[in-house]
Design a protein around this motif. Structure first.
Motif, PDB file in Angstrom:
ATOM      1  N   ILE A 154     -12.048 -22.960 -19.382  1.00 43.88           N
ATOM      2  CA  ILE A 154     -13.008 -21.880 -19.641  1.00 43.88           C
ATOM      3  C   ILE A 154     -13.616 -21.385 -18.329  1.00 43.88           C
ATOM      4  O   ILE A 154     -13.779 -20.182 -18.107  1.00 43.88           O
ATOM      5  N   ALA A 155     -13.966 -22.333 -17.451  1.00 44.06           N
ATOM      6  CA  ALA A 155     -14.545 -21.940 -16.168  1.00 44.06           C
ATOM      7  C   ALA A 155     -13.555 -21.119 -15.350  1.00 44.06           C
ATOM      8  O   ALA A 155     -13.922 -20.129 -14.717  1.00 44.06           O
ATOM      9  N   ALA A 156     -12.284 -21.542 -15.375  1.00 42.45           N
ATOM     10  CA  ALA A 156     -11.272 -20.786 -14.631  1.00 42.45           C
ATOM     11  C   ALA A 156     -11.099 -19.390 -15.205  1.00 42.45           C
ATOM     12  O   ALA A 156     -11.013 -18.401 -14.474  1.00 42.45           O
ATOM     13  N   ARG A 157     -11.076 -19.318 -16.543  1.00 39.37           N
ATOM     14  CA  ARG A 157     -10.950 -18.001 -17.170  1.00 39.37           C
ATOM     15  C   ARG A 157     -12.172 -17.144 -16.883  1.00 39.37           C
ATOM     16  O   ARG A 157     -12.054 -15.948 -16.608  1.00 39.37           O
ATOM     17  N   HIS A 158     -13.364 -17.762 -16.936  1.00 42.48           N
ATOM     18  CA  HIS A 158     -14.593 -17.015 -16.664  1.00 42.48           C
ATOM     19  C   HIS A 158     -14.600 -16.513 -15.229  1.00 42.48           C
ATOM     20  O   HIS A 158     -15.003 -15.377 -14.952  1.00 42.48           O
ATOM     21  N   SER A 159     -14.161 -17.352 -14.323  1.00 42.17           N
ATOM     22  CA  SER A 159     -14.092 -16.940 -12.926  1.00 42.17           C
ATOM     23  C   SER A 159     -13.106 -15.800 -12.754  1.00 42.17           C
ATOM     24  O   SER A 159     -13.381 -14.826 -12.051  1.00 42.17           O
ATOM     25  N   GLY A 160     -11.948 -15.909 -13.425  1.00 37.04           N
ATOM     26  CA  GLY A 160     -10.980 -14.824 -13.361  1.00 37.04           C
ATOM     27  C   GLY A 160     -11.496 -13.556 -13.988  1.00 37.04           C
ATOM     28  O   GLY A 160     -11.285 -12.449 -13.466  1.00 37.04           O
ATOM     29  N   THR A 161     -12.246 -13.712 -15.101  1.00 39.48           N
ATOM     30  CA  THR A 161     -12.823 -12.536 -15.757  1.00 39.48           C
ATOM     31  C   THR A 161     -13.844 -11.861 -14.855  1.00 39.48           C
ATOM     32  O   THR A 161     -13.878 -10.635 -14.733  1.00 39.48           O
ATOM     33  N   ASN A 162     -14.693 -12.673 -14.204  1.00 37.40           N
ATOM     34  CA  ASN A 162     -15.680 -12.101 -13.291  1.00 37.40           C
ATOM     35  C   ASN A 162     -14.995 -11.389 -12.129  1.00 37.40           C
ATOM     36  O   ASN A 162     -15.435 -10.315 -11.696  1.00 37.40           O
ATOM     37  N   ALA A 163     -13.931 -12.006 -11.621  1.00 37.52           N
ATOM     38  CA  ALA A 163     -13.213 -11.369 -10.517  1.00 37.52           C
ATOM     39  C   ALA A 163     -12.603 -10.048 -10.965  1.00 37.52           C
ATOM     40  O   ALA A 163     -12.672  -9.038 -10.254  1.00 37.52           O
ATOM     41  N   LYS A 164     -12.008 -10.053 -12.159  1.00 36.80           N
ATOM     42  CA  LYS A 164     -11.424  -8.820 -12.671  1.00 36.80           C
ATOM     43  C   LYS A 164     -12.517  -7.777 -12.936  1.00 36.80           C
ATOM     44  O   LYS A 164     -12.317  -6.582 -12.706  1.00 36.80           O
ATOM     45  N   MET A 165     -13.672  -8.251 -13.458  1.00 39.13           N
ATOM     46  CA  MET A 165     -14.776  -7.323 -13.701  1.00 39.13           C
ATOM     47  C   MET A 165     -15.264  -6.706 -12.394  1.00 39.13           C
ATOM     48  O   MET A 165     -15.512  -5.498 -12.324  1.00 39.13           O
ATOM     49  N   ARG A 166     -15.393  -7.528 -11.357  1.00 40.95           N
ATOM     50  CA  ARG A 166     -15.816  -6.990 -10.069  1.00 40.95           C
ATOM     51  C   ARG A 166     -14.786  -6.006  -9.530  1.00 40.95           C
ATOM     52  O   ARG A 166     -15.141  -4.959  -8.978  1.00 40.95           O
ATOM     53  N   THR A 167     -13.509  -6.321  -9.698  1.00 40.44           N
ATOM     54  CA  THR A 167     -12.464  -5.400  -9.251  1.00 40.44           C
ATOM     55  C   THR A 167     -12.529  -4.089 -10.014  1.00 40.44           C
ATOM     56  O   THR A 167     -12.390  -3.001  -9.442  1.00 40.44           O
ATOM     57  N   ALA A 168     -12.749  -4.175 -11.346  1.00 39.18           N
ATOM     58  CA  ALA A 168     -12.851  -2.966 -12.159  1.00 39.18           C
ATOM     59  C   ALA A 168     -14.061  -2.126 -11.749  1.00 39.18           C
ATOM     60  O   ALA A 168     -13.991  -0.894 -11.665  1.00 39.18           O
ATOM     61  N   LEU A 169     -15.189  -2.800 -11.494  1.00 43.63           N
ATOM     62  CA  LEU A 169     -16.388  -2.066 -11.067  1.00 43.63           C
ATOM     63  C   LEU A 169     -16.165  -1.384  -9.716  1.00 43.63           C
ATOM     64  O   LEU A 169     -16.611  -0.249  -9.493  1.00 43.63           O
ATOM     65  N   ASP A 170     -15.486  -2.088  -8.822  1.00 46.14           N
ATOM     66  CA  ASP A 170     -15.183  -1.470  -7.533  1.00 46.14           C
ATOM     67  C   ASP A 170     -14.293  -0.242  -7.712  1.00 46.14           C
ATOM     68  O   ASP A 170     -14.518   0.799  -7.073  1.00 46.14           O
ATOM     69  N   SER A 171     -13.304  -0.357  -8.593  1.00 46.77           N
ATOM     70  CA  SER A 171     -12.432   0.784  -8.854  1.00 46.77           C
ATOM     71  C   SER A 171     -13.219   1.937  -9.462  1.00 46.77           C
ATOM     72  O   SER A 171     -13.011   3.104  -9.109  1.00 46.77           O
ATOM     73  N   LEU A 172     -14.146   1.601 -10.388  1.00 49.55           N
ATOM     74  CA  LEU A 172     -14.962   2.639 -11.010  1.00 49.55           C
ATOM     75  C   LEU A 172     -15.832   3.351  -9.973  1.00 49.55           C
ATOM     76  O   LEU A 172     -15.961   4.585  -9.990  1.00 49.55           O
ATOM     77  N   GLU A 173     -16.418   2.576  -9.079  1.00 50.31           N
ATOM     78  CA  GLU A 173     -17.253   3.192  -8.047  1.00 50.31           C
ATOM     79  C   GLU A 173     -16.419   4.084  -7.131  1.00 50.31           C
ATOM     80  O   GLU A 173     -16.860   5.169  -6.716  1.00 50.31           O
ATOM     81  N   ARG A 174     -15.219   3.643  -6.806  1.00 52.54           N
ATOM     82  CA  ARG A 174     -14.354   4.474  -5.969  1.00 52.54           C
ATOM     83  C   ARG A 174     -13.978   5.769  -6.685  1.00 52.54           C
ATOM     84  O   ARG A 174     -13.933   6.840  -6.067  1.00 52.54           O
ATOM     85  N   ILE A 175     -13.715   5.677  -8.001  1.00 49.20           N
ATOM     86  CA  ILE A 175     -13.384   6.878  -8.772  1.00 49.20           C
ATOM     87  C   ILE A 175     -14.573   7.831  -8.788  1.00 49.20           C
ATOM     88  O   ILE A 175     -14.435   9.046  -8.590  1.00 49.20           O
ATOM     89  N   LYS A 176     -15.780   7.283  -9.039  1.00 50.18           N
ATOM     90  CA  LYS A 176     -16.969   8.121  -9.051  1.00 50.18           C
ATOM     91  C   LYS A 176     -17.187   8.790  -7.694  1.00 50.18           C
ATOM     92  O   LYS A 176     -17.529   9.981  -7.617  1.00 50.18           O
ATOM     93  N   GLN A 177     -17.018   8.019  -6.634  1.00 53.02           N
ATOM     94  CA  GLN A 177     -17.206   8.586  -5.306  1.00 53.02           C
ATOM     95  C   GLN A 177     -16.175   9.678  -5.030  1.00 53.02           C
ATOM     96  O   GLN A 177     -16.501  10.729  -4.467  1.00 53.02           O
ATOM     97  N   ARG A 178     -14.934   9.435  -5.446  1.00 54.40           N
ATOM     98  CA  ARG A 178     -13.912  10.451  -5.237  1.00 54.40           C
ATOM     99  C   ARG A 178     -14.203  11.712  -6.042  1.00 54.40           C
ATOM    100  O   ARG A 178     -14.037  12.843  -5.554  1.00 54.40           O
ATOM    101  N   GLN A 179     -14.676  11.541  -7.294  1.00 57.46           N
ATOM    102  CA  GLN A 179     -15.033  12.708  -8.108  1.00 57.46           C
ATOM    103  C   GLN A 179     -16.204  13.475  -7.503  1.00 57.46           C
ATOM    104  O   GLN A 179     -16.222  14.715  -7.518  1.00 57.46           O
ATOM    105  N   ALA A 180     -17.198  12.732  -6.986  1.00 55.67           N
ATOM    106  CA  ALA A 180     -18.340  13.406  -6.354  1.00 55.67           C
ATOM    107  C   ALA A 180     -17.890  14.193  -5.129  1.00 55.67           C
ATOM    108  O   ALA A 180     -18.326  15.333  -4.894  1.00 55.67           O
ATOM    109  N   GLU A 181     -16.990  13.592  -4.333  1.00 63.15           N
ATOM    110  CA  GLU A 181     -16.488  14.301  -3.168  1.00 63.15           C
ATOM    111  C   GLU A 181     -15.689  15.538  -3.582  1.00 63.15           C
ATOM    112  O   GLU A 181     -15.807  16.609  -2.967  1.00 63.15           O
TER     113      GLU A 181
END
Length: 246
Positions: A154-181
């Motif tokens: 469970i801890a490994a999956r949670h860690s992987g989920t958090n990592a994937k969530m952080r990656t998704a959030l980073d991608s979302l922020e990059r998309i937002k920044q690109r749209q704003a530009e």
């Protein structure tokens, strides 16, 4: 020689560490096998105890038979004494002596059997209790191992989920920044296009509503020119109104 000795020591140390790693990785399997070995040893002890008890019973039965036979020969001795036959009396006495000797030996063997049986029975009981406690502890260890393995998963999956969530959030922020530009570039292009035409020139000269006001002023000028000029009011001197009223 010193180098060879150190290399041999290193090899033994490496082999020990590797062996210990294998043992740790298979600790539960080894523990199960050791438990089965203990159970086999306990079963053999039970078999030995059963054999001793059977041999003791056979010896006790033989001693009981000799004891009955001794009673018979004691009866024969009474008969021999009544007949006053010394040879017969000696023969019966010899039989009685042999039986008494056998009974004495049987008694000693039975006592030894009893002592061995008591010790082995105590060892079997102690082994059964120890094996029962061992199995209970193994069950606890196995349950703890299972729980910890599940928690680690469970801890490994949670860690992987958090990592994937952080990656998704980073991608979302990059998309937002690109749209704003992109939006900013579109607005800048529209502004440049507007500034390069007549509308831009009018806004710079007259402001945002300069075109509409100019058109309205152009239509108002002919109407104002066609209207008659307003008549001037007659000039009244002081006291004129009072004389008229008279």
């Amino acid at each position: 020689m010193a180098i060879l000795s150190k290399l041999f020591t290193l090899f033994r140390g490496t082999a020990t560490e590797a062996g210990q790693a294998v043992v740790d990785a298979n600790a539960l399997r080894i523990l199960d096998q050791e438990t089965r070995d203990a159970q086999d040893a306990l079963n053999r002890s039970r078999d030995d105890l059963a054999k001793l008890m059977a041999q003791r019973k056979l010896k006790a039965d033989a001693a009981e038979a000799n004891r009955r036979k001794l009673g018979e020969y004691e009866g024969y001795m009474q008969v021999a004494l009544q007949k006053n036959d010394e040879a017969l009396q000696l023969e019966v006495a010899q039989r009685i002596a042999d039986l008494e000797a056998k009974l004495g030996e049987d008694g000693k063997v039975i006592v030894e059997y009893d002592a061995s049986i008591e010790k082995l029975r105590a060892a079997v009981v102690q082994g059964e209790r120890g094996l029962e406690r061992l199995r209970a502890q193994i069950d606890t260890v196995r349950a703890t191992e299972s729980v910890q393995r599940a928690q680690a998963t469970i801890a490994a999956r949670h860690s992987g989920t958090n990592a994937k969530m952080r990656t998704a959030l980073d991608s979302l922020e990059r998309i937002k920044q690109r749209q704003a530009e992109t939006g900013a570039r579109i607005e800048a292009a529209d502004q440049l296009q507007a500034d390069s035409g007549d509308d831009g020139l009018k806004r710079r000269l007259f402001g945002e509503n300069a075109g509409a006001e100019a058109v309205l002023a152009r239509y108002r000028k002919p109407q104002q020119a066609a209207l008659p000029a307003p008549e001037a009011a007659p000039l009244q001197l002081p006291g004129t109104v009072d004389r008229i009223a008279e």
